[in-house]
Design a protein around this motif. Structure first.
Motif, PDB file in Angstrom:
ATOM      1  N   ALA A  52       0.821  -1.207   0.000  1.00  0.00           N
ATOM      2  CA  ALA A  52       0.000   0.000   0.000  1.00  0.00           C
ATOM      3  C   ALA A  52       0.861   1.265   0.000  1.00  0.00           C
ATOM      4  O   ALA A  52       0.458   2.298  -0.551  1.00  0.00           O
ATOM      5  CB  ALA A  52      -0.939   0.000   1.199  1.00  0.00           C
ATOM      6  N   LYS A  53       2.061   1.205   0.629  1.00  0.00           N
ATOM      7  CA  LYS A  53       2.947   2.370   0.594  1.00  0.00           C
ATOM      8  C   LYS A  53       3.350   2.702  -0.839  1.00  0.00           C
ATOM      9  O   LYS A  53       3.347   3.861  -1.249  1.00  0.00           O
ATOM     10  CB  LYS A  53       4.191   2.100   1.445  1.00  0.00           C
ATOM     11  N   LEU A  54       3.714   1.658  -1.590  1.00  0.00           N
ATOM     12  CA  LEU A  54       4.059   1.871  -2.996  1.00  0.00           C
ATOM     13  C   LEU A  54       2.854   2.385  -3.777  1.00  0.00           C
ATOM     14  O   LEU A  54       2.965   3.314  -4.575  1.00  0.00           O
ATOM     15  CB  LEU A  54       4.539   0.557  -3.619  1.00  0.00           C
ATOM     16  N   PHE A  55       1.693   1.763  -3.551  1.00  0.00           N
ATOM     17  CA  PHE A  55       0.484   2.160  -4.282  1.00  0.00           C
ATOM     18  C   PHE A  55       0.117   3.604  -3.970  1.00  0.00           C
ATOM     19  O   PHE A  55      -0.260   4.374  -4.855  1.00  0.00           O
ATOM     20  CB  PHE A  55      -0.660   1.224  -3.885  1.00  0.00           C
ATOM     21  N   TYR A  56       0.274   3.993  -2.699  1.00  0.00           N
ATOM     22  CA  TYR A  56      -0.044   5.367  -2.306  1.00  0.00           C
ATOM     23  C   TYR A  56       0.859   6.362  -3.028  1.00  0.00           C
ATOM     24  O   TYR A  56       0.381   7.364  -3.573  1.00  0.00           O
ATOM     25  CB  TYR A  56       0.133   5.508  -0.791  1.00  0.00           C
ATOM     26  N   GLN A  57       2.158   6.067  -3.059  1.00  0.00           N
ATOM     27  CA  GLN A  57       3.113   7.025  -3.632  1.00  0.00           C
ATOM     28  C   GLN A  57       3.000   7.118  -5.148  1.00  0.00           C
ATOM     29  O   GLN A  57       3.091   8.204  -5.726  1.00  0.00           O
ATOM     30  CB  GLN A  57       4.547   6.621  -3.242  1.00  0.00           C
ATOM     31  N   LEU A  58       2.772   5.955  -5.801  1.00  0.00           N
ATOM     32  CA  LEU A  58       2.845   5.923  -7.260  1.00  0.00           C
ATOM     33  C   LEU A  58       1.506   6.127  -7.950  1.00  0.00           C
ATOM     34  O   LEU A  58       1.467   6.482  -9.132  1.00  0.00           O
ATOM     35  CB  LEU A  58       3.442   4.581  -7.712  1.00  0.00           C
ATOM     36  N   TYR A  59       0.384   5.914  -7.227  1.00  0.00           N
ATOM     37  CA  TYR A  59      -0.909   6.031  -7.887  1.00  0.00           C
ATOM     38  C   TYR A  59      -1.871   6.971  -7.150  1.00  0.00           C
ATOM     39  O   TYR A  59      -2.507   7.830  -7.754  1.00  0.00           O
ATOM     40  CB  TYR A  59      -1.551   4.642  -8.043  1.00  0.00           C
ATOM     41  N   PHE A  60      -1.952   6.808  -5.816  1.00  0.00           N
ATOM     42  CA  PHE A  60      -2.864   7.647  -5.055  1.00  0.00           C
ATOM     43  C   PHE A  60      -2.485   9.128  -5.183  1.00  0.00           C
ATOM     44  O   PHE A  60      -3.307   9.969  -5.554  1.00  0.00           O
ATOM     45  CB  PHE A  60      -2.833   7.214  -3.582  1.00  0.00           C
ATOM     46  N   VAL A  61      -1.208   9.453  -4.914  1.00  0.00           N
ATOM     47  CA  VAL A  61      -0.769  10.857  -4.942  1.00  0.00           C
ATOM     48  C   VAL A  61      -0.860  11.461  -6.340  1.00  0.00           C
ATOM     49  O   VAL A  61      -1.424  12.545  -6.525  1.00  0.00           O
ATOM     50  CB  VAL A  61       0.663  10.988  -4.372  1.00  0.00           C
ATOM     51  N   PRO A  62      -0.313  10.764  -7.416  1.00  0.00           N
ATOM     52  CA  PRO A  62      -0.446  11.358  -8.755  1.00  0.00           C
ATOM     53  C   PRO A  62      -1.893  11.542  -9.198  1.00  0.00           C
ATOM     54  O   PRO A  62      -2.237  12.557  -9.800  1.00  0.00           O
ATOM     55  CB  PRO A  62       0.284  10.349  -9.649  1.00  0.00           C
ATOM     56  N   LEU A  63      -2.770  10.559  -8.871  1.00  0.00           N
ATOM     57  CA  LEU A  63      -4.172  10.667  -9.281  1.00  0.00           C
ATOM     58  C   LEU A  63      -4.857  11.813  -8.542  1.00  0.00           C
ATOM     59  O   LEU A  63      -5.646  12.557  -9.137  1.00  0.00           O
ATOM     60  CB  LEU A  63      -4.893   9.342  -8.997  1.00  0.00           C
ATOM     61  N   LEU A  64      -4.529  11.983  -7.269  1.00  0.00           N
ATOM     62  CA  LEU A  64      -5.118  13.079  -6.506  1.00  0.00           C
ATOM     63  C   LEU A  64      -4.664  14.428  -7.041  1.00  0.00           C
ATOM     64  O   LEU A  64      -5.451  15.373  -7.162  1.00  0.00           O
ATOM     65  CB  LEU A  64      -4.740  12.935  -5.027  1.00  0.00           C
ATOM     66  N   GLN A  65      -3.393  14.534  -7.383  1.00  0.00           N
ATOM     67  CA  GLN A  65      -2.882  15.791  -7.941  1.00  0.00           C
ATOM     68  C   GLN A  65      -3.500  16.081  -9.300  1.00  0.00           C
ATOM     69  O   GLN A  65      -3.700  17.236  -9.665  1.00  0.00           O
ATOM     70  CB  GLN A  65      -1.362  15.717  -8.056  1.00  0.00           C
ATOM     71  N   LEU A  66      -3.818  15.011 -10.041  1.00  0.00           N
ATOM     72  CA  LEU A  66      -4.361  15.183 -11.383  1.00  0.00           C
ATOM     73  C   LEU A  66      -5.844  15.563 -11.347  1.00  0.00           C
ATOM     74  O   LEU A  66      -6.280  16.456 -12.078  1.00  0.00           O
ATOM     75  CB  LEU A  66      -4.163  13.882 -12.176  1.00  0.00           C
ATOM     76  N   GLU A  67      -6.630  14.893 -10.485  1.00  0.00           N
ATOM     77  CA  GLU A  67      -8.080  15.072 -10.515  1.00  0.00           C
ATOM     78  C   GLU A  67      -8.656  15.737  -9.260  1.00  0.00           C
ATOM     79  O   GLU A  67      -9.835  16.031  -9.196  1.00  0.00           O
ATOM     80  CB  GLU A  67      -8.753  13.711 -10.723  1.00  0.00           C
ATOM     81  N   GLN A  68      -7.818  15.946  -8.232  1.00  0.00           N
ATOM     82  CA  GLN A  68      -8.228  16.551  -6.962  1.00  0.00           C
ATOM     83  C   GLN A  68      -9.261  15.723  -6.192  1.00  0.00           C
ATOM     84  O   GLN A  68      -9.812  16.164  -5.194  1.00  0.00           O
ATOM     85  CB  GLN A  68      -8.799  17.979  -7.155  1.00  0.00           C
ATOM     86  N   ARG A  94      -8.654  19.798  -0.930  1.00  0.00           N
ATOM     87  CA  ARG A  94      -9.155  21.163  -0.871  1.00  0.00           C
ATOM     88  C   ARG A  94      -8.103  22.059  -0.243  1.00  0.00           C
ATOM     89  O   ARG A  94      -7.100  21.577   0.293  1.00  0.00           O
ATOM     90  CB  ARG A  94     -10.454  21.237  -0.053  1.00  0.00           C
ATOM     91  N   THR A  95      -8.311  23.349  -0.344  1.00  0.00           N
ATOM     92  CA  THR A  95      -7.380  24.324   0.221  1.00  0.00           C
ATOM     93  C   THR A  95      -7.940  24.849   1.535  1.00  0.00           C
ATOM     94  O   THR A  95      -9.067  25.339   1.597  1.00  0.00           O
ATOM     95  CB  THR A  95      -7.150  25.487  -0.766  1.00  0.00           C
ATOM     96  N   ASP A  96      -7.153  24.700   2.585  1.00  0.00           N
ATOM     97  CA  ASP A  96      -7.550  25.154   3.916  1.00  0.00           C
ATOM     98  C   ASP A  96      -6.492  26.123   4.440  1.00  0.00           C
ATOM     99  O   ASP A  96      -5.354  25.732   4.714  1.00  0.00           O
ATOM    100  CB  ASP A  96      -7.667  23.945   4.857  1.00  0.00           C
ATOM    101  N   GLN A  97      -6.874  27.405   4.512  1.00  0.00           N
ATOM    102  CA  GLN A  97      -5.950  28.447   4.982  1.00  0.00           C
ATOM    103  C   GLN A  97      -4.679  28.446   4.145  1.00  0.00           C
ATOM    104  O   GLN A  97      -3.559  28.398   4.640  1.00  0.00           O
ATOM    105  CB  GLN A  97      -5.624  28.248   6.461  1.00  0.00           C
ATOM    106  N   GLU A  98      -4.883  28.454   2.807  1.00  0.00           N
ATOM    107  CA  GLU A  98      -3.807  28.551   1.814  1.00  0.00           C
ATOM    108  C   GLU A  98      -2.920  27.298   1.760  1.00  0.00           C
ATOM    109  O   GLU A  98      -1.903  27.292   1.091  1.00  0.00           O
ATOM    110  CB  GLU A  98      -2.946  29.780   2.059  1.00  0.00           C
ATOM    111  N   ALA A  99      -3.309  26.220   2.438  1.00  0.00           N
ATOM    112  CA  ALA A  99      -2.545  24.979   2.370  1.00  0.00           C
ATOM    113  C   ALA A  99      -3.463  23.869   1.865  1.00  0.00           C
ATOM    114  O   ALA A  99      -4.631  23.801   2.243  1.00  0.00           O
ATOM    115  CB  ALA A  99      -1.984  24.610   3.748  1.00  0.00           C
ATOM    116  N   ALA A 100      -2.927  23.014   1.011  1.00  0.00           N
ATOM    117  CA  ALA A 100      -3.724  21.927   0.457  1.00  0.00           C
ATOM    118  C   ALA A 100      -3.827  20.802   1.477  1.00  0.00           C
ATOM    119  O   ALA A 100      -2.830  20.363   2.038  1.00  0.00           O
ATOM    120  CB  ALA A 100      -3.104  21.410  -0.834  1.00  0.00           C
ATOM    121  N   VAL A 101      -5.050  20.334   1.745  1.00  0.00           N
ATOM    122  CA  VAL A 101      -5.280  19.196   2.621  1.00  0.00           C
ATOM    123  C   VAL A 101      -6.152  18.183   1.896  1.00  0.00           C
ATOM    124  O   VAL A 101      -6.914  18.526   0.989  1.00  0.00           O
ATOM    125  CB  VAL A 101      -5.945  19.611   3.951  1.00  0.00           C
TER     126      VAL A 101
END
Length: 399
Positions: A52-68, A94-101
């Motif tokens: 899951a660590k690999l899956f999170y880094q290689l797919y979860f994070v890029p997909l979230l950055q791509l589609e929010q 989403r953006t919370d106080q100018e930081a992405a969460v």
């Protein structure tokens, strides 16, 4: 966190842009058997299994950055006592106080297996009741009623499975695009010309390559093949890619690049022998000013070099595969040339088991053929003999 959300019938957590856990509800803490102070401020990796660590880094994070946002991604969490919990995750950035969460809803999937087991028991009850039909009519009716209920539950589960397969197919397609987009484009300069080919045997590949211009006269190349095929091998290659890209563009020598890749693989799997992967690779630096090729071959099929006179030699193995042995030694070898030449790097999926020397003959028979046309001849040979392996090769003309 308000009271309703804290005790909601599903897990909820909030992550920083770097993956730090900012908030987690009571439900998820109870599922994972953690206290708040054990989780808050930790990286999400603390709750993930190794895959899951690999899956999170290689797919979860890029997909979230791509589609929010992410819908119904299947992943595994690890409890405080080491138990693996399969879950579905929905997330939104989403953006919370100018930081992405990132806010995530986590739904445990353990009930699916329980439902399937209950259905199997119900079927057995029906079979037993049918054998004793004359003696147990009442039991048979109850079993049939239970079976109907379980069949309805199975239909609902099958519907969920179909959605899961659809989501997985979409995520694999995205992963395939990410992997293919990481490959470098053909290169042509006053000193060198490089062509390449890549074909995965399934959705994702364990083969990968890269070539980079370091300065006016130096060029770095690498081709590697991770053990196995499919998702696990592709995850390993994609974890190696940003590392070797950074190291090679910095102009590090092949032995230092290989040592860093070897250290990365050992760190990735640590003592988990079941998950461990190793990788064969060739890494080299071509210096067109000094007319020198410095290389390390880590258990990979030998590269073929043909000089301007047609004389051939091989870049044979100089070290074991990376990730195989602790404290492996990687030493560079050097090949000097004059008046240029041609070099072929390839993975074992390109080798023809019925005619192992066909690559040698292709180079020998077409010494002045442009490498774009030579590439097509190699592809014609590969198409004549279908294989179930990833196919990858690089052709280089040094001027």
């Amino acid at each position: 966190m308000d009271q309703q959300l804290n005790y909601a019938p599903c897990g909820f957590l909030t992550l920083s842009e770097e993956g730090t856990i900012l908030a987690v509800n009571h439900t998820l803490l109870k599922i994972l058997d953690y206290e708040p102070e054990q989780v808050i401020g930790q990286h999400i990796n603390a709750l993930l299994t190794i895959p899951a660590k690999l899956f999170y880094q290689l797919y979860f994070v890029p997909l979230l950055q791509l589609e929010q946002h992410i819908e119904e991604m299947y992943i595994s969490l690890e409890t405080n006592n080491g138990e693996e919990i399969p879950v579905l995750v929905n997330a939104v950035q989403r953006t919370d106080q100018e930081a992405a969460v990132t806010e995530c809803v986590v739904i445990p999937m353990r009930k699916r297996n329980e439902y399937e087991n209950e259905l199997l028991i119900a079927r057995n009850e029906v079979e037993e009741a049918l054998l004793a039909k004359q003696k147990a009519n009442a039991e048979l009716e109850n079993a049939l009623r239970t079976l109907n209920e379980k069949q309805e539950e199975l239909l609902a589960i099958n519907k969920e499975n179909q959605q899961f397969r659809s989501n997985t197919k979409r995520e694999l397609e995205l992963a395939r695009k990410i992997q293919e987009n990481s490959l470098t484009e053909p290169m042509m300069t006053d000193h060198i010309q490089i062509e390449s080919y890549y074909k995965a045997s399934s959705d994702l590949s364990g083969d990968l390559y890269g070539f980079y211009q370091i300065d006016e006269h130096r060029y770095g190349l690498i081709i590697l093949d991770v053990m196995g095929h499919g998702i696990s091998s592709a995850l390993v290659t994609m974890s190696l890619h940003p590392l070797f890209q950074r190291l090679m563009t910095q102009g590090l020598s092949p032995d230092k690049v290989m040592k860093e890749l070897d250290y990365h693989l050992h760190s990735l799997f640590q003592n988990d022998e079941e998950a461990r992967h190793y990788c064969t690779a060739i890494c080299l630096i071509i210096d067109t000013d000094l007319q020198r090729i410095e290389y390390v071959n880590a258990g990979h099929p030998p590269a073929l070099w043909q000089d301007a006179k047609g004389t051939q030699s091989t870049l044979d193995t100089t070290a074991p595969p990376i990730g195989m042995f602790e404290e492996a030694v990687f030493q560079s070898s050097t090949l000097h040339y004059t008046h240029g030449g041609r070099l072929l790097l390839y993975t074992d999926g390109v080798m023809d088991p019925t005619a192992s020397c066909y690559l040698v003959h292709l180079l020998k028979d077409h010494p002045v053929l442009p490498i774009t046309e030579l590439k097509n001849k190699i592809l014609s040979s590969l198409q004549a003999e279908p294989k179930n392996d990833d196919e990858c090769f690089i052709l280089i003309d040094v001027k």
